[in-house]
Design a protein around this motif. Structure first.
Motif, short mmCIF file in Angstrom:
data_model
loop_
_atom_site.label_atom_id
_atom_site.label_comp_id
_atom_site.label_asym_id
_atom_site.label_seq_id
_atom_site.Cartn_x
_atom_site.Cartn_y
_atom_site.Cartn_z
N LEU A 50 0.81 -1.22 0.00
CA LEU A 50 0.00 0.00 0.00
C LEU A 50 0.84 1.27 0.00
CD1 LEU A 50 -2.82 -0.74 2.60
CD2 LEU A 50 -3.09 -0.41 0.14
N ASN A 51 1.94 1.25 0.73
CA ASN A 51 2.69 2.48 0.98
C ASN A 51 4.18 2.38 0.64
OD1 ASN A 51 2.70 5.20 1.99
ND2 ASN A 51 3.68 4.46 3.84
N GLN A 52 4.59 1.29 0.03
CA GLN A 52 6.00 1.06 -0.32
C GLN A 52 6.92 1.25 0.88
OE1 GLN A 52 4.04 3.08 -2.62
NE2 GLN A 52 3.60 1.03 -3.38
N ALA A 53 6.44 0.80 2.04
CA ALA A 53 7.23 0.85 3.27
C ALA A 53 6.70 -0.20 4.24
CB ALA A 53 7.15 2.22 3.92
N ILE A 54 7.61 -0.82 4.96
CA ILE A 54 7.22 -1.76 6.00
C ILE A 54 7.08 -0.96 7.29
CG2 ILE A 54 7.91 -3.79 7.34
CD1 ILE A 54 9.58 -4.65 4.89
N PRO A 55 5.92 -1.04 7.94
CA PRO A 55 5.75 -0.27 9.17
C PRO A 55 6.75 -0.69 10.24
CG PRO A 55 3.70 -1.37 8.55
CD PRO A 55 4.76 -1.84 7.61
N GLN A 56 7.24 0.29 10.96
CA GLN A 56 8.17 0.01 12.06
C GLN A 56 7.40 -0.58 13.23
OE1 GLN A 56 10.60 3.41 12.98
NE2 GLN A 56 10.90 3.89 10.82
N ARG A 57 8.14 -1.24 14.11
CA ARG A 57 7.53 -1.91 15.25
C ARG A 57 6.65 -0.96 16.07
NH1 ARG A 57 7.13 -2.17 20.21
NH2 ARG A 57 8.63 -0.52 20.53
N HIS A 58 7.16 0.21 16.40
CA HIS A 58 6.38 1.14 17.23
C HIS A 58 5.13 1.64 16.51
CE1 HIS A 58 8.77 4.11 14.96
NE2 HIS A 58 7.77 4.92 15.18
N GLU A 59 5.17 1.73 15.18
CA GLU A 59 3.99 2.15 14.43
C GLU A 59 2.89 1.09 14.52
OE1 GLU A 59 5.62 4.86 10.79
OE2 GLU A 59 6.10 2.72 10.69
N VAL A 60 3.29 -0.17 14.33
CA VAL A 60 2.32 -1.27 14.40
C VAL A 60 1.76 -1.37 15.82
CG1 VAL A 60 1.99 -3.77 14.18
CG2 VAL A 60 3.45 -2.56 12.54
N GLU A 61 2.64 -1.32 16.81
CA GLU A 61 2.19 -1.46 18.19
C GLU A 61 1.19 -0.37 18.57
OE1 GLU A 61 4.78 -2.71 21.74
OE2 GLU A 61 4.73 -0.50 21.85
N ALA A 62 1.51 0.89 18.28
CA ALA A 62 0.61 2.00 18.63
C ALA A 62 -0.72 1.89 17.89
CB ALA A 62 1.29 3.34 18.34
N ALA A 63 -0.67 1.58 16.60
CA ALA A 63 -1.91 1.48 15.82
C ALA A 63 -2.78 0.34 16.33
CB ALA A 63 -1.59 1.29 14.34
N VAL A 64 -2.17 -0.81 16.60
CA VAL A 64 -2.96 -1.95 17.08
C VAL A 64 -3.55 -1.65 18.45
CG1 VAL A 64 -2.80 -4.36 17.84
CG2 VAL A 64 -1.78 -3.67 15.66
N GLN A 65 -2.80 -1.01 19.32
CA GLN A 65 -3.34 -0.65 20.64
C GLN A 65 -4.58 0.23 20.48
OE1 GLN A 65 0.08 1.17 22.46
NE2 GLN A 65 0.80 -0.77 23.33
N ARG A 66 -4.53 1.20 19.59
CA ARG A 66 -5.64 2.13 19.40
C ARG A 66 -6.83 1.45 18.72
NH1 ARG A 66 -3.82 7.49 19.53
NH2 ARG A 66 -4.75 8.08 17.55
N LEU A 67 -6.54 0.60 17.72
CA LEU A 67 -7.62 -0.08 17.00
C LEU A 67 -8.30 -1.14 17.87
CD1 LEU A 67 -5.71 -0.37 13.61
CD2 LEU A 67 -7.83 0.94 13.97
N VAL A 68 -7.51 -1.89 18.66
CA VAL A 68 -8.09 -2.87 19.59
C VAL A 68 -8.91 -2.14 20.62
CG1 VAL A 68 -7.55 -4.53 21.43
CG2 VAL A 68 -6.36 -4.68 19.24
N GLY A 69 -8.36 -1.07 21.18
CA GLY A 69 -9.06 -0.30 22.20
C GLY A 69 -10.36 0.30 21.70
#
Length: 154
Positions: A50-69
């Protein structure tokens, strides 16, 4: 956008998860042994496309925390799943305009949902392993001769 609002990365991870999971098209039966959902490697692979970049660990972690929440996705035993509410968000998103899917979803998130907070941690080693698996998957396999010969003359 404010510190407490949805970030572009949140929408990027959500859209990647939706696309990787087939947006609910590939539901498994109740008798299937394989859990419904996708692995982190699949989310990272889709995010890269989608974005020609692999998300960094902290990006995935923060997004998942917010989406799960916010109740839009769930994560259990390494399987990422879209919740019923997340599926509704995806199905009811606007489809017109020049914005990308990620921009559109970020707009929908900002208007209709509050970001949540969940105690989900993505270990550095788990992120690194998923990135490595994705990179290995991305390496093309050598082509074989249609006749099955190595090309050596006898």
């Amino acid at each position: 956008m404010g510190e407490n609002g949805w970030r572009w990365t949140d929408a990027w991870i959500f859209v990647s998860l939706v696309i990787a999971s087939g947006a609910g098209r590939h539901r498994r039966s109740a008798t299937s042994r394989r859990p419904e959902g996708v692995r982190l490697t699949d989310v990272l692979s889709t995010a890269d496309h989608l974005n020609q970049a692999i998300p960094q660990r902290h990006e995935v972690e923060a997004a998942v925390q917010r989406l799960v929440g916010a109740g839009l996705i769930s994560v259990a035993d390494g399987w990422f799943r879209i919740t019923t509410e997340g599926e509704q968000l995806w199905r009811n998103r606007p489809r017109a305009g020049v914005a990308t899917m990620v921009d559109t979803v970020q707009g929908v998130l900002s208007r209709r949902h509050a970001p949540g907070s969940a105690d989900w941690i993505l270990e550095e080693a788990d992120h690194a392993a998923a990135v490595q698996e994705y990179v290995v998957r991305s390496i093309p396999t050598p082509r074989r001769s249609p006749e099955g010969h190595s090309g050596a003359q006898h």
